[in-house]
Structure formats: C-alpha cells, structure tokens
Design a protein around this motif. Structure first.
Motif, PDB file in Angstrom:
ATOM      1  N   VAL A  83       0.821  -1.221   0.000  1.00  0.00           N
ATOM      2  CA  VAL A  83       0.000   0.000   0.000  1.00  0.00           C
ATOM      3  C   VAL A  83       0.853   1.269   0.000  1.00  0.00           C
ATOM      4  O   VAL A  83       0.427   2.335  -0.416  1.00  0.00           O
ATOM      5  CB  VAL A  83      -0.999  -0.007   1.188  1.00  0.00           C
ATOM      6  CG1 VAL A  83      -0.306   0.259   2.507  1.00  0.00           C
ATOM      7  CG2 VAL A  83      -2.102   0.989   0.973  1.00  0.00           C
ATOM      8  N   GLY A  84       2.094   1.132   0.491  1.00  0.00           N
ATOM      9  CA  GLY A  84       2.964   2.299   0.491  1.00  0.00           C
ATOM     10  C   GLY A  84       3.455   2.697   1.874  1.00  0.00           C
ATOM     11  O   GLY A  84       3.938   3.817   2.061  1.00  0.00           O
ATOM     12  N   VAL A  85       3.365   1.778   2.826  1.00  0.00           N
ATOM     13  CA  VAL A  85       3.801   2.067   4.193  1.00  0.00           C
ATOM     14  C   VAL A  85       5.283   2.456   4.206  1.00  0.00           C
ATOM     15  O   VAL A  85       5.680   3.477   4.772  1.00  0.00           O
ATOM     16  CB  VAL A  85       3.536   0.841   5.099  1.00  0.00           C
ATOM     17  CG1 VAL A  85       4.335   0.925   6.375  1.00  0.00           C
ATOM     18  CG2 VAL A  85       2.064   0.723   5.416  1.00  0.00           C
ATOM     19  N   ASN A  86       6.101   1.644   3.539  1.00  0.00           N
ATOM     20  CA  ASN A  86       7.545   1.917   3.513  1.00  0.00           C
ATOM     21  C   ASN A  86       7.866   3.179   2.731  1.00  0.00           C
ATOM     22  O   ASN A  86       8.731   3.947   3.112  1.00  0.00           O
ATOM     23  CB  ASN A  86       8.295   0.727   2.913  1.00  0.00           C
ATOM     24  CG  ASN A  86       8.652  -0.276   3.987  1.00  0.00           C
ATOM     25  OD1 ASN A  86       9.234   0.095   5.002  1.00  0.00           O
ATOM     26  ND2 ASN A  86       8.287  -1.527   3.788  1.00  0.00           N
ATOM     27  N   GLU A  87       7.138   3.363   1.646  1.00  0.00           N
ATOM     28  CA  GLU A  87       7.357   4.550   0.806  1.00  0.00           C
ATOM     29  C   GLU A  87       7.092   5.817   1.620  1.00  0.00           C
ATOM     30  O   GLU A  87       7.891   6.760   1.615  1.00  0.00           O
ATOM     31  CB  GLU A  87       6.426   4.492  -0.407  1.00  0.00           C
ATOM     32  CG  GLU A  87       6.554   5.646  -1.370  1.00  0.00           C
ATOM     33  CD  GLU A  87       7.907   5.711  -2.039  1.00  0.00           C
ATOM     34  OE1 GLU A  87       8.256   4.775  -2.750  1.00  0.00           O
ATOM     35  OE2 GLU A  87       8.630   6.704  -1.814  1.00  0.00           O
ATOM     36  N   ILE A  95      -5.204   7.211   6.715  1.00  0.00           N
ATOM     37  CA  ILE A  95      -4.802   8.018   5.547  1.00  0.00           C
ATOM     38  C   ILE A  95      -5.000   7.152   4.308  1.00  0.00           C
ATOM     39  O   ILE A  95      -4.518   6.019   4.252  1.00  0.00           O
ATOM     40  CB  ILE A  95      -3.321   8.455   5.648  1.00  0.00           C
ATOM     41  CG1 ILE A  95      -3.148   9.468   6.783  1.00  0.00           C
ATOM     42  CG2 ILE A  95      -2.825   9.042   4.329  1.00  0.00           C
ATOM     43  CD1 ILE A  95      -1.721   9.955   6.976  1.00  0.00           C
ATOM     44  N   VAL A  96      -5.711   7.682   3.333  1.00  0.00           N
ATOM     45  CA  VAL A  96      -5.864   6.963   2.059  1.00  0.00           C
ATOM     46  C   VAL A  96      -4.683   7.375   1.169  1.00  0.00           C
ATOM     47  O   VAL A  96      -4.500   8.552   0.884  1.00  0.00           O
ATOM     48  CB  VAL A  96      -7.221   7.300   1.391  1.00  0.00           C
ATOM     49  CG1 VAL A  96      -7.335   6.597   0.057  1.00  0.00           C
ATOM     50  CG2 VAL A  96      -8.369   6.925   2.302  1.00  0.00           C
ATOM     51  N   ASN A  97      -3.881   6.381   0.792  1.00  0.00           N
ATOM     52  CA  ASN A  97      -2.677   6.698   0.009  1.00  0.00           C
ATOM     53  C   ASN A  97      -3.015   6.680  -1.477  1.00  0.00           C
ATOM     54  O   ASN A  97      -2.745   5.718  -2.173  1.00  0.00           O
ATOM     55  CB  ASN A  97      -1.564   5.680   0.329  1.00  0.00           C
ATOM     56  CG  ASN A  97      -0.281   6.002  -0.411  1.00  0.00           C
ATOM     57  OD1 ASN A  97      -0.090   7.117  -0.899  1.00  0.00           O
ATOM     58  ND2 ASN A  97       0.615   5.028  -0.486  1.00  0.00           N
ATOM     59  N   ASP A  98      -3.627   7.774  -1.946  1.00  0.00           N
ATOM     60  CA  ASP A  98      -3.832   7.825  -3.403  1.00  0.00           C
ATOM     61  C   ASP A  98      -2.712   8.638  -4.027  1.00  0.00           C
ATOM     62  O   ASP A  98      -1.785   8.078  -4.576  1.00  0.00           O
ATOM     63  CB  ASP A  98      -5.247   8.297  -3.805  1.00  0.00           C
ATOM     64  CG  ASP A  98      -5.873   9.293  -2.883  1.00  0.00           C
ATOM     65  OD1 ASP A  98      -5.132  10.099  -2.316  1.00  0.00           O
ATOM     66  OD2 ASP A  98      -7.106   9.281  -2.741  1.00  0.00           O
ATOM     67  N   ASP A 113       0.108  14.122  -1.514  1.00  0.00           N
ATOM     68  CA  ASP A 113      -0.977  14.470  -0.580  1.00  0.00           C
ATOM     69  C   ASP A 113      -0.887  13.607   0.669  1.00  0.00           C
ATOM     70  O   ASP A 113      -1.060  14.086   1.788  1.00  0.00           O
ATOM     71  CB  ASP A 113      -2.352  14.240  -1.215  1.00  0.00           C
ATOM     72  CG  ASP A 113      -2.624  15.248  -2.310  1.00  0.00           C
ATOM     73  OD1 ASP A 113      -1.828  16.190  -2.428  1.00  0.00           O
ATOM     74  OD2 ASP A 113      -3.611  15.064  -3.040  1.00  0.00           O
ATOM     75  N   ALA A 114      -0.631  12.306   0.445  1.00  0.00           N
ATOM     76  CA  ALA A 114      -0.557  11.382   1.587  1.00  0.00           C
ATOM     77  C   ALA A 114       0.600  11.774   2.502  1.00  0.00           C
ATOM     78  O   ALA A 114       0.470  11.729   3.729  1.00  0.00           O
ATOM     79  CB  ALA A 114      -0.408   9.953   1.095  1.00  0.00           C
TER      80      ALA A 114
END
Ligand SMILES: Nc1ncnc2c1ncn2[C@@H]1O[C@H](COP(=O)(O)OP(=O)(O)OP(=O)(O)O)[C@@H](O)[C@H]1O
Length: 604
Positions: free
Chosen positions: A406-410, A567-570, A574-575
């Motif tokens: 989902v992008g946790v590490n990013e 948080i919605v990682n779109d 923004d995220a």
C-alpha cells in the motif's frame, strides 16, 4: 513619487466634511486632525506629504471610515426595540389603510403587510422583543383531590422531541414505572421525572392495568404537551459516578439487538468511537454519548459485562474458523534506496505479495495465532483520557499499519527523507553474523540467538521474524534509543503487533494506510514496483491490487479500534503532507489514550 493634483479641494474643505460627520473620539476625528497637520506641510510641498494627503483625502477612505464610525457607534448602543408589539401595530395600520384612498403606494403597503413572510418576520420580532421564548404550559387541573397529596403533576412540552425516558411494568405489582430517564433528554432536563416514579395517569388517562406498549401509544399520540400524574419514588437515585470516557473496542447496533430495553433509545457505535459514559447505575444498560456529538441526549449502550457476554455468545454461536493471522513480516538483508546505494536501518523488503503464490505462504498465512492477535472476546470498552504531550516529554512512537504494497515503507521513507534529523527508524536486531563493512548498532544490532530469544520472552521485541534461518526484529529499546535522542521514531508494524507496542512507555499513535479505490490504484501504481525476495522490481498486477483492497478491509474490520488516524494513500504527495500534519498533531495536540498509560497526575 506621485505628485498630488494641486487643483484638488483645499485642505480646509475636507476638515469641514469630516467634522460634520464625526462623533467625538471617532476615527474620522483622528483623520481630521491628521489632515489639519498635513495641510501645514501641503503648501510647502514636502516629499510624500502630498501623496499622503491625497490618500487621506480620497472619498473611498473617508466613506470607509464613516462606515467604521457608524459601526462603532452601533456596537456601543444597547439595542431596544421601538415596539414589542409590531404585529398589533401592523394590524392598526391595516385598519387605517382601509379608510384611506386606494393609491398605488397604499395598495403596495397593504400587500406587504399582508404577505405571510412579513407577518412571520413581525411575529419573530415580537417574540424576541418580548423575550417570550418559553412555551406556554396549560393550566393545572383544579380538581385535584386532597387525598392525592403524594402525587406529582408533571406537564412537559414536547417541542417535537422524544420524552427521553423509558417505562416498565413492575413484575410483582403490575405498576407502570419510569424505568430510566435519559441524560440530556426532555424528562431529565425538566427535573421532574425520576427512575422509579410510578405513573398513575398520562394525559388524563389512567394507566392502571395497561401494558407499557399501550402507555407508549398514549404518549406517542400526544402532540404538544404531555401531562403525567405520578407517585414520586421515595428516594430518587443520585448519579454520583464521575463521567468516564471509553474507546469502543467493538461495534454495536441497537437495531440488531432484540434485548435492548428501548431500541429507539439505543446508541449505535463503531470500533474506535470515543464514548462519554454518563450513567452506569444499571448493571446491564449504561447511558453514553459520542464525543463527536456531545450536544445530543445520551443513548443506551450495553454495560461492559453485558457486552462481554454478548461477544462470548456470538463467538460460540459461530462455526469454528481458524483465526487468520496477518503476520507476514519477513526480513531481507538490506534495503537499497532510490538510485543511491544507501542503507536505511529498519527498512525491510516485502515478500508478502510474492509469498502469496507459494503453498508455504498459504500455510503460514492462515496458521492459528498463539495469542499475539487481538482476542475477539477482549474488553469491549477501554477507558481513555485526554493526553497532551508536554514539550519535555518524549515523542510518541508513530506506527504505520497497512496491507502489503500500500505504500507504508514509501511514506516512511519520504518522511525521513523530508527531515532526517527529526524522523528516524529504529535499528533492528539480527542473529546473523556481521559483514565486514557493517558496524554493530548501525545497520543492525548483532546479537546471539539466545539474546534475541530472551528479548522475545521478556516482551522487549515489538515484532520479529525469521529469514534464512536468522532472526530479525525491532526491540522496544531500539525505539527508545530514537526517542531518547528527542526524535520521532516511525515504524511499520503488522496489525497484530500493535497490541505489543501499546504501552505507557511508547504511547504509540497508530496510523492506518489505506489503499485508494481500484481504478485509482491501477492508474497511480502503473510504474510502482514491489520489491520482493524472488522477483526484484515486480510490477503490480490487478490481482495484487485486489488482494491489497481485501486485506485492507480485513485489517480495518479486525483492528480498526486501534487506529488513531486513517490516511488513504492515493496521491503520494498528498498522503505525505497528510502524514506530516497528523504526526505533528499527534505530538502537539491533546489525544485520547488508554487511561492506563497516564498516571493521575498527568491526566487533563
Ligand atoms: N501513492 C503512491 N503512488 C504511487 N506509487 C506509490 C504510492 N505509494 C507507494 N507507491 C509505490 O508502491 C510500491 C510499494 O510501496 P511500499 O514498498 O512502500 O509498500 P509497503 O506498504 O511498504 O509494502 P511492503 O511492506 O510489502 O513492502 C513502491 O514502488 C512505491 O514507490
């Protein structure tokens, strides 16, 4: 410099104008004095003076100041209505108009005075002018017999509100009693009805022999006022309990609970909602409000004991299902950053998505959790208090949770890149041997298997996993080391490890990173890569995104009560911005935390 037009009005003309409109000490008065002063310089043509003169002389500024003065004057005046009976006056005018000739102006005035909105306006004016806000109660019946001294006549004006009380029939005597009075409701605010009061009559109808449902029907039929004749309870209960705040660890839907004494009075809530419990007098049904809606009257919620019982019954009623554990953290040797060959301690490679494809993964992913996972029959409410971190306190640990990919590490990487002196990951532990270029405590804390296992057994490991026969994990002490430096420690955790981190020491603030909708994910993850163990830089497939969405839903359903923020990682930017702002709030603004984290001295 801009030169003033010498043909403009002479200064004294201006002064006259401002003097005629000025109240004493008004701003225009000050302006007049400034102009007077300036007029002395005007003739001498001093640099800048003419420009200032023109500015102060400009009609718009003078008009603005006049408005300002009027408003000031208006503010100081205590407004008194010219008449408190504008409606009567309007009727008198209508009468007079009837006797006068029918000119177009008179016709227009008549139409205006007769218009419904104008009449409503006058009515509202009179209500305000007469301060007539209280509804009129009907007179008390004058034929109350002497023998009914112990009775109380209660008249309530409904004003389209529910009564805010429930009734029941006494098991032995068959009397209809007030069962409970809801906090903040009509009955409670009247201060005239109490739990235990015996109803004798409702709107003049005797309730003797009636069912509670029949009484409710009479109550429902009453339009504006309700008249009760009651025998007051001898000792009405005094609510001496202090208000308690709790976090709902489960959800509750009154509409689905046939056991609730009054469905309409029930308060539905979801996992994670903060509730203000205002009444715990009843062992089974408490009264509470949501803190997001404190102005409303309270609602019924099951007490802790009752909800626990309901949870247990529900648990046993379900067919046996192995408890799915989300544990999937596996450690990879190191993380190679964007283009640069940099090692950032605490980052791991994801193998979650690719392990899905192997038989082994399926077996591992669905093993029964030995107890690390949140128990489905755990405490249904967790007492919470407001916690405001003092500047001298350590920062709260920031925990990011989310489905694989989902992008946790990013997001964590972006955060640390944005301000490396402020945000940091904890240095993980490993049992593998140190390589020649590595330094103990830099890339990893290199420890023996025995040491690692003793950290696990003494609950000092927040999370751990195995890779190629070696153990990897993050310890509480490693997180503390970051916090001790005055930095904010940011780590990602598998959802079932959140419980381990929820301690007074770390006071974690948990942020759930949620995937956006499928179509947006497909678009935004077009060039994104999953770093896996087997296929480096594997691209996202539709099934990966589908799995991510499903897993996110499962995580939210099972662990949503622990999330402080979602948080919605779109859009990545923004995220990141949201994450930064949320972390700042978590550290600087008051937050609800478990009461057990805070000693009584620090409770606010
Ligand atoms: N908002 C975003 N827009 C586009 N790409 C993104 C976004 N967030 C993350 N990515 C990309 O998605 C990929 C996976 O992200 P990341 O490695 O952070 O996932 P993760 O949640 O840490 O999962 P895992 O723990 O399995 O690695 C990376 O290539 C990352 O750059």
């Amino acid at each position: 410099m801009i030169q003033s037009d010498k043909g403009a009005d002479p200064p004294d003309k201006d002064m006259k104008l401002s003097m005629t409109t000025n109240p004493e000490n008004g701003l225009s008065q000050i302006l007049r004095l400034v102009l007077q002063e300036l007029s002395l310089f005007y003739s001498r043509d001093v640099n800048g003076v003419c420009l200032l003169y023109d500015l102060l002389h400009s009609p718009w500024l003078r008009a603005l100041l006049k408005v300002y003065d009027c408003l000031q004057e208006f503010k100081e005046k205590k407004l008194v209505p010219a008449t408190p009976h504008a409606q009567v006056l309007s009727c008198e005018v209508m009468e007079l108009l009837r006797e006068t000739s029918n000119s177009p102006e008179i016709q227009e005035l008549r139409q205006t005075l007769q218009a419904p909105h104008f009449k409503a306006l006058l009515s509202a004016h009179d209500t305000v002018a007469q301060k007539d806000f209280e509804p009129l109660l009907p007179p008390l019946p004058d034929n109350i017999p002497e023998s009914e001294e112990a009775m109380r006549i209660v008249c309530l004006v409904k004003n389209h509100q529910p009564l805010g009380a429930t009734i029941k029939r006494h098991e032995m005597t068959g009397d209809i009693l007030v069962a409970r009075v809801i906090h903040g409701g009509l009955a409670e605010r009247s201060g005239l009805l109490y739990a235990g009061d015996k109803l004798v009559e409702v709107n003049g109808v005797s309730v003797e022999g009636l069912d509670p449902e029949q009484v409710i029907h009479i109550l429902a039929m009453s339009r504006d006022t309700i008249m009760f004749k009651v025998v007051p309870v001898s000792d009405h209960p005094v609510n001496s309990q202090k208000t308690v705040y709790v976090r709902a660890m489960t959800e509750y839907w009154p509409q689905e609970d046939p056991a609730i004494p009054c469905m309409d009075a029930g308060l539905p809530f979801q996992k994670g909602d903060i509730l203000q419990i205002v009444d715990q007098n009843d062992a089974l049904w408490w009264q509470a409000r949501k803190i997001s809606d404190l102005a409303t009257c309270a609602g019924l919620i099951p007490s802790k004991q009752l909800l626990k019982r309901k949870q247990r019954e529900f648990w046993w009623s379900k067919p046996y299902q192995p408890h799915i554990c989300f544990k999937s953290t596996m450690y990879k040797e190191e993380f190679v950053g964007y283009g640069q060959k940099v090692f950032i301690a605490g980052f791991r490679r994801s193998m979650r998505l690719c392990r899905r494809k192997s038989y082994l993964s399926r077996r591992r992913a669905s093993v029964c959790c030995a107890g690390g996972c949140y128990s489905a029959v755990g405490a249904p409410y967790e007492e919470v208090v407001r916690y405001q971190r003092r500047p001298s306190d350590k920062h709260r640990l920031i925990v990011l949770v989310g489905p694989s990919g989902v992008g946790v590490n990013e997001l964590r990487r972006q955060l640390i890149k944005f301000n490396p002196s402020h945000f940091q990951s904890a240095v993980p532990h490993t049992t593998r041997s140190k390589k020649s270029y590595e330094m103990d405590g830099c890339e990893y804390h290199f420890v023996s298997k025995e040491t690692f296992e003793s950290l696990i057994y003494s609950h000092r490991m927040l999370e751990h996993g195995e890779y190629k026969g070696h153990l990897y994990g993050t310890s509480v002490d490693a997180v503390q080391a970051v916090l001790d430096e005055g930095k904010i420690c940011v780590m990602d955790l598998e959802p079932q490890d959140i419980q381990v981190a929820r301690t007074h020491e770390l006071k974690p603030y948990v942020i759930f990173i949620k995937p956006s909708n499928m179509s947006y994910m497909k678009q935004s993850r077009k060039n994104a890569k999953i770093i896996t163990d087997y296929f480096v830089d594997m691209k996202f497939k539709d099934e990966d995104l589908q799995e991510m969405e499903e897993l996110a839903q499962k995580i939210e359903t099972q662990f949503g009560q622990f999330f402080d923020h979602v948080i919605v990682n779109d859009n990545l930017q923004d995220a990141c911005a949201q994450l930064l702002s949320v972390i700042q709030k978590a550290q600087e603004e008051p937050q609800w935390v478990p009461a057990t984290w805070i000693s009584s001295g620090t409770e606010s």
